[in-house]
Design a protein around this motif. Structure first.
Motif, PDB file in Angstrom:
ATOM      1  N   ARG A 139       3.120   0.077 -10.939  1.00 56.12           N
ATOM      2  CA  ARG A 139       1.699   0.065 -11.169  1.00 56.12           C
ATOM      3  C   ARG A 139       0.855   1.091 -10.922  1.00 56.12           C
ATOM      4  O   ARG A 139       0.221   1.705 -11.863  1.00 56.12           O
ATOM      5  CB  ARG A 139       0.926  -1.387 -10.469  1.00 56.12           C
ATOM      6  CG  ARG A 139      -0.218  -1.585 -10.947  1.00 56.12           C
ATOM      7  CD  ARG A 139      -1.001  -2.824 -10.063  1.00 56.12           C
ATOM      8  NE  ARG A 139      -0.465  -2.672  -8.703  1.00 56.12           N
ATOM      9  CZ  ARG A 139      -1.714  -2.196  -7.801  1.00 56.12           C
ATOM     10  NH1 ARG A 139      -2.528  -1.660  -8.466  1.00 56.12           N
ATOM     11  NH2 ARG A 139      -1.391  -2.069  -6.523  1.00 56.12           N
ATOM     12  N   CYS A 140       1.274   1.689  -9.707  1.00 51.42           N
ATOM     13  CA  CYS A 140       0.368   2.775  -9.367  1.00 51.42           C
ATOM     14  C   CYS A 140       0.770   4.187  -9.946  1.00 51.42           C
ATOM     15  O   CYS A 140      -0.169   4.869 -10.044  1.00 51.42           O
ATOM     16  CB  CYS A 140       0.379   2.801  -7.821  1.00 51.42           C
ATOM     17  SG  CYS A 140      -0.401   1.475  -7.279  1.00 51.42           S
ATOM     18  N   GLU A 141       2.196   4.260 -10.219  1.00 45.42           N
ATOM     19  CA  GLU A 141       2.509   5.335 -10.763  1.00 45.42           C
ATOM     20  C   GLU A 141       1.986   5.564 -12.240  1.00 45.42           C
ATOM     21  O   GLU A 141       1.195   6.332 -12.756  1.00 45.42           O
ATOM     22  CB  GLU A 141       4.037   5.266 -11.019  1.00 45.42           C
ATOM     23  CG  GLU A 141       4.647   6.566 -11.647  1.00 45.42           C
ATOM     24  CD  GLU A 141       6.311   6.321 -11.275  1.00 45.42           C
ATOM     25  OE1 GLU A 141       7.018   6.942 -10.535  1.00 45.42           O
ATOM     26  OE2 GLU A 141       6.797   5.794 -12.195  1.00 45.42           O
ATOM     27  N   GLN A 142       1.787   4.242 -13.193  1.00 48.73           N
ATOM     28  CA  GLN A 142       1.255   4.257 -14.307  1.00 48.73           C
ATOM     29  C   GLN A 142      -0.209   4.689 -14.386  1.00 48.73           C
ATOM     30  O   GLN A 142      -0.712   4.921 -15.231  1.00 48.73           O
ATOM     31  CB  GLN A 142       1.725   3.266 -14.951  1.00 48.73           C
ATOM     32  CG  GLN A 142       3.018   3.017 -15.490  1.00 48.73           C
ATOM     33  CD  GLN A 142       3.414   1.936 -16.456  1.00 48.73           C
ATOM     34  OE1 GLN A 142       4.271   1.996 -17.078  1.00 48.73           O
ATOM     35  NE2 GLN A 142       2.587   0.758 -16.494  1.00 48.73           N
ATOM     36  N   GLU A 143      -0.927   4.109 -13.183  1.00 48.40           N
ATOM     37  CA  GLU A 143      -2.238   4.373 -13.180  1.00 48.40           C
ATOM     38  C   GLU A 143      -2.705   6.079 -13.376  1.00 48.40           C
ATOM     39  O   GLU A 143      -3.803   6.485 -13.353  1.00 48.40           O
ATOM     40  CB  GLU A 143      -3.030   3.932 -11.982  1.00 48.40           C
ATOM     41  CG  GLU A 143      -3.321   2.251 -12.027  1.00 48.40           C
ATOM     42  CD  GLU A 143      -3.512   1.561 -10.824  1.00 48.40           C
ATOM     43  OE1 GLU A 143      -3.723   2.303  -9.764  1.00 48.40           O
ATOM     44  OE2 GLU A 143      -3.608   0.512 -10.699  1.00 48.40           O
ATOM     45  N   GLN A 144      -1.561   6.832 -12.947  1.00 40.25           N
ATOM     46  CA  GLN A 144      -1.774   8.359 -12.933  1.00 40.25           C
ATOM     47  C   GLN A 144      -1.360   8.804 -14.472  1.00 40.25           C
ATOM     48  O   GLN A 144      -1.298  10.064 -14.743  1.00 40.25           O
ATOM     49  CB  GLN A 144      -0.765   9.109 -12.047  1.00 40.25           C
ATOM     50  CG  GLN A 144      -1.206   8.779 -10.640  1.00 40.25           C
ATOM     51  CD  GLN A 144      -2.368   9.123 -10.445  1.00 40.25           C
ATOM     52  OE1 GLN A 144      -2.991  10.307 -10.757  1.00 40.25           O
ATOM     53  NE2 GLN A 144      -3.167   8.211  -9.546  1.00 40.25           N
TER      54      GLN A 144
ATOM     55  N   ALA B  57       0.962  -1.181   0.156  1.00 46.09           N
ATOM     56  CA  ALA B  57       0.025  -0.100   0.038  1.00 46.09           C
ATOM     57  C   ALA B  57       0.958   1.281   0.038  1.00 46.09           C
ATOM     58  O   ALA B  57       0.764   2.269  -0.661  1.00 46.09           O
ATOM     59  CB  ALA B  57      -0.886   0.009   1.327  1.00 46.09           C
ATOM     60  N   SER B  58       2.019   1.269   0.634  1.00 43.01           N
ATOM     61  CA  SER B  58       2.906   2.197   0.594  1.00 43.01           C
ATOM     62  C   SER B  58       3.450   2.600  -0.734  1.00 43.01           C
ATOM     63  O   SER B  58       3.848   3.698  -1.158  1.00 43.01           O
ATOM     64  CB  SER B  58       3.936   2.289   2.011  1.00 43.01           C
ATOM     65  OG  SER B  58       3.492   2.359   3.040  1.00 43.01           O
ATOM     66  N   ALA B  59       3.947   1.461  -1.132  1.00 44.86           N
ATOM     67  CA  ALA B  59       4.487   1.314  -2.437  1.00 44.86           C
ATOM     68  C   ALA B  59       3.417   1.998  -3.614  1.00 44.86           C
ATOM     69  O   ALA B  59       4.041   2.959  -4.163  1.00 44.86           O
ATOM     70  CB  ALA B  59       4.922   0.057  -2.873  1.00 44.86           C
ATOM     71  N   CYS B  60       2.047   1.632  -3.423  1.00 42.91           N
ATOM     72  CA  CYS B  60       1.305   2.181  -4.416  1.00 42.91           C
ATOM     73  C   CYS B  60       0.870   3.733  -4.032  1.00 42.91           C
ATOM     74  O   CYS B  60       1.151   4.512  -5.056  1.00 42.91           O
ATOM     75  CB  CYS B  60      -0.014   1.502  -4.138  1.00 42.91           C
ATOM     76  SG  CYS B  60      -1.539   2.142  -5.376  1.00 42.91           S
ATOM     77  N   ARG B  61       1.092   4.182  -2.934  1.00 45.56           N
ATOM     78  CA  ARG B  61       0.903   5.608  -2.456  1.00 45.56           C
ATOM     79  C   ARG B  61       2.236   6.344  -2.900  1.00 45.56           C
ATOM     80  O   ARG B  61       2.085   7.316  -3.556  1.00 45.56           O
ATOM     81  CB  ARG B  61       0.862   5.652  -0.973  1.00 45.56           C
ATOM     82  CG  ARG B  61      -0.063   6.751  -0.573  1.00 45.56           C
ATOM     83  CD  ARG B  61       0.067   6.716   1.142  1.00 45.56           C
ATOM     84  NE  ARG B  61      -0.404   8.039   1.279  1.00 45.56           N
ATOM     85  CZ  ARG B  61      -0.124   8.525   2.788  1.00 45.56           C
ATOM     86  NH1 ARG B  61       0.266   7.601   3.543  1.00 45.56           N
ATOM     87  NH2 ARG B  61      -0.432   9.716   2.936  1.00 45.56           N
ATOM     88  N   TYR B  62       3.356   5.843  -2.891  1.00 49.43           N
ATOM     89  CA  TYR B  62       4.754   6.230  -3.442  1.00 49.43           C
ATOM     90  C   TYR B  62       4.445   6.747  -4.860  1.00 49.43           C
ATOM     91  O   TYR B  62       4.772   7.640  -5.406  1.00 49.43           O
ATOM     92  CB  TYR B  62       5.731   5.348  -2.953  1.00 49.43           C
ATOM     93  CG  TYR B  62       7.059   5.860  -3.143  1.00 49.43           C
ATOM     94  CD1 TYR B  62       7.713   6.094  -1.756  1.00 49.43           C
ATOM     95  CD2 TYR B  62       7.956   5.912  -4.280  1.00 49.43           C
ATOM     96  CE1 TYR B  62       9.131   6.421  -1.820  1.00 49.43           C
ATOM     97  CE2 TYR B  62       9.102   6.300  -4.235  1.00 49.43           C
ATOM     98  CZ  TYR B  62       9.890   6.587  -2.891  1.00 49.43           C
ATOM     99  OH  TYR B  62      11.158   6.835  -2.937  1.00 49.43           O
TER     100      TYR B  62
END
Ligand code: GLC
Length: 738
Positions: free
Chosen positions: A201-206, A144-149
């Motif tokens: 993954r979460c960076e690319q979701e942006q 979750a922190s990795a995703c937030r990062y």
């Protein structure tokens, strides 16, 4: 020996390369940046049909492209500092750019470093959040922190007009003195791969294209552009490559950056085994391969090996590539494949459809994210006599000691360097201290007088410590890209400072601001040791919150801290022969070999296999509470899971990271144990929780060289569960496969 490389030289060479080349299209005035709307009717062109797949859309665009268009898409146009920085349509002030195809609605690619924040190479990057460094993120063991990062990075990139992120470092910490250890995710491939995967993954979701880097075996900086890293195939697959493989499967990154070095004979950016066979064919990577800056060595060889884009300029993939296509040395189909992959990533990430409205980064949100991730990443290494947490009510006088501990905390250098608000604009290879004051943050929480001394005079520091009830020494170790450490010893006589302070005050706490492990000859003489890494631009608040118990530490080490440099695995930092080692004048062939003879034995696997005692083991970290483990069951029911109970046996709520290791059957000939799974969860004081962790059978497998495949061997698998790689109270052996 420490090698410093000059980016100034690189910049000069970049200018020359750019102005000498006869490639008109790269600077054609009719190019538009994404800030300007392209002059086409988007509703009428088939590739703007969002119901089509990114592959279909890329193919439709490809049909419209001239040879010059195609060539213009596969290379950079120089680094921003090679250009007039006011010309944002060219480079937006950052690491690199690629012109778009305005008549077809294909935007420019604007690339910024984003290891732990959007970098200051970026003209608009003056106001980026500096997150805790990547190794700090790894210490959270928290998806979750990795995703937030990643989400924060993606948002800030977007806000500042970038659509390609150059973060995503996941080289394995084979050599702890590597100057970029702070940019990576530690020494375990599964931990590193899963965390980087979630971050990217979460960076690319942006809606940015993100990279994983540096592919592969770029495990030291010294001589990085000319070394040949040698590792046997099985070990390679199970260590460094596994981290990339996992990261790729979770994140599906738009790009992967090949590294400067050669790998088993061929430079990484022209290594067919790596780029085509393993990455693209076996792992199904559908993005594009982008070179590290100045890591391209050829046209035809690189192209057929699978390099899709040269950065930051056009030495090979500009005019020489055009000529090679015209004379048939490079088949047109190969060029089309490069372009297809780049366009595909642009469609898949959404950057074509969404455009790039710039905005102002939300700094307050950034501060909060940075502090909260820092709080989850601080590793409490030693806490004797319950020296921590400090209690305001005790009204203890405190001496804060350490260079700049009155104003700021250190950060990691190189292309990762961020300039957050209030920090001076940095120069290459210069120590940057972020404006987050340990003294202020501690003073705001302390119940009595807090004094400060820099510690450059260790006698004066000891005298202040002697007059105070508590002494807190902020020790630092600066690391950066383009250098390696000669030793894990703290620099600038800080061991001596700590010894003297500890001798003067038995209540000494050492706070380490470091990018990798350090040795601690003084460890037995201080009751408290805290590793805070490069803690970002709200680091001091996070540290004070932890020291005063408002935050209960929960992080665990993603690297082993050895007792001495002599305990580190071979071959150590290998030094190239004398000569011109300029990164931007790469040699045609590598000039020296690094034999990674420790093979599978990376990190804790090395110390385990050699029975070498360590200072602090992988996976270790204390809490202000304690946890008890019980009742392990390995349940095989189609899939495998480890089920066990954890009780918070202390007085306060806390998060625990429970770790599952396995010893493979003897005939696997593997290191003594490997991490295969973990879970991070919170428990109230006295609470017991049943934890159930699925175990991926691939992580129990070995790479069988004879058939080039992962294989689960038959035999006894011994599972161990506990709170660190050296504290594993629960054990169970099962036979696999079922
Ligand atoms: C170098 C670095 C890489 C960085 C790039 C752009 O290639 O190794 O990490 O992203 O430069 O600055």
């Amino acid at each position: 020996m420490v090698f410093f490389r000059s980016r100034i030289m690189a910049a000069i060479l970049g200018i020359l390369a750019c102005h000498c080349a006869q490639v008109g299209y790269a600077q054609s005035p009719n190019q538009v940046g994404y800030a300007q709307s392209p002059n086409i009717d988007l509703s009428k062109v088939p590739w703007m049909d969002v119901t089509l797949s990114p592959d279909q859309r890329a193919d439709l665009v490809l049909k419209e492209l001239t040879l010059d268009d195609k060539i213009s898409l596969i290379h950079g146009q120089g680094q921003a500092n090679d250009k007039p920085v006011t010309d944002l349509s060219v480079a937006n002030g950052a690491d690199g750019s690629v012109p778009g195809v305005p008549r077809l609605g294909i935007p420019m690619l604007q690339m910024a470093g984003s290891s732990y924040g959007v970098t200051t190479n970026a003209l608009n990057g003056r106001y980026s959040t500096a997150l805790p460094s990547d190794i700090a993120l790894a210490s959270t063991w928290d998806n979750a922190s990795a995703c937030r990062y990643g989400t924060l990075l993606g948002r800030e990139l977007h806000a500042q007009g970038y659509n390609v992120s150059l973060g995503g470092g996941v080289n394995l910490a084979r050599e702890l003195r590597n100057g970029r250890t702070f940019e990576y995710q530690g020494e375990d491939p599964i931990l590193a791969g899963i965390l980087i995967g979630n971050r990217v993954r979460c960076e690319q979701e942006q809606h940015v294209i993100s990279v994983l880097k540096h592919f592969a075996l770029n495990d030291q900086e010294t001589g990085r552009s000319e070394n040949n890293s040698i590792l046997n195939n099985r070990a390679f697959r199970e260590t460094d490559l596994l981290a990339f493989e996992i990261g790729n499967s979770i994140a599906r990154p738009g790009a992967i950056m090949c590294s400067y070095n050669a790998v088993n004979g061929d430079f990484a950016c022209e290594n067919k085994t790596l780029l085509s066979h393993i990455l693209k064919e076996e792992w199904g990577f559908s993005g594009f391969v982008i070179s590290a800056w100045g890591a391209t060595h050829s046209v035809a060889k690189a192209s057929s090996a699978g390099l899709d884009m040269e950065q930051p300029s056009e030495a090979f993939y500009g005019n020489p590539m055009k000529q090679a296509v015209l004379d048939g040395t490079v088949p047109l189909s190969e060029l089309n494949e490069h372009v297809h992959r780049i366009l595909r990533a642009e469609f898949a990430s959404g950057i074509v459809d969404r455009g790039f409205p710039r905005s102002v980064p939300d700094l307050e949100a950034g501060y909060k994210t940075s502090r909260e991730i820092a709080e989850k990443s601080i590793v409490l290494l030693k806490n004797e006599k319950n020296i921590l947490p400090l209690n305001r009510a005790n009204k203890q006088t405190i001496a804060v000691i350490g260079l700049h501990a009155d104003t700021s905390m250190i950060s990691g250098g190189g292309s990762a360097q961020v300039d957050p608000p209030g920090a001076a604009i940095h120069k290459w290879m210069e120590q940057v201290w972020y404006p987050t004051s340990p003294l202020d943050s501690i003073t705001s929480k302390a119940g009595a007088k807090v004094s400060f001394i820099s510690g450059t005079d260790s006698v004066a520091a000891a005298a202040l410590a002697a007059k105070s009830e508590i002494a807190i020494v902020f020790a630092y170790q600066w690391t950066s890209e383009e250098m390696d450490l000669t030793s894990l010893t703290l620099p600038d006589h800080q061991d001596n400072l700590i010894e003297r302070v500890a001798a003067a005050n038995p209540n000494t706490i050492v706070v380490l601001e470091t990018g990798t492990a350090v040795t601690m000859p003084w460890v037995d003489r201080v009751p408290g040791v805290v590793e805070v890494w490069y803690a970002g631009n709200k680091g001091a608040d996070a540290v004070a919150n932890m020291l005063f118990g408002e935050v209960n530490p929960s992080a665990k080490l993603p690297i082993t801290f050895p007792i001495s440099d002599n305990d580190l695995p071979p071959p150590g930092i290998v030094v190239p022969p004398a000569g011109d080692h300029s990164i931007y004048h790469p040699k045609g062939t590598p000039t020296f070999n690094i034999h990674y003879v420790a093979g599978l034995n990376v990190g804790y696997k090395w110390y385990d296999s050699q029975a070498i005692r360590v200072l602090f083991p992988f996976g270790f970290g204390l809490s202000y509470t304690t946890f008890k483990y019980s009742n392990l069951r390995l349940i095989q029911n189609g899939s495998l899971k480890a089920v066990f109970s954890v009780t918070n046996s202390g007085q306060r709520a806390g998060d625990e990271i429970a770790e599952v290791y396995v010893s493979l059957p003897d005939d696997a000939v593997e290191p003594p144990k490997r991490l295969v799974a973990w879970s991070r969860f919170g428990l109230a004081a006295g609470e017991t929780k049943e934890v159930s962790i699925p175990i991926d059978s691939k992580f129990l497998s070995i790479f069988d060289d004879t058939v080039d495949k992962w294989k689960l061997l038959h035999g006894d698998y011994r599972f161990f569960v506990g709170g660190s790689s050296q504290d594993l109270p629960l054990k169970q052996t099962i036979k696999l496969p079922q």
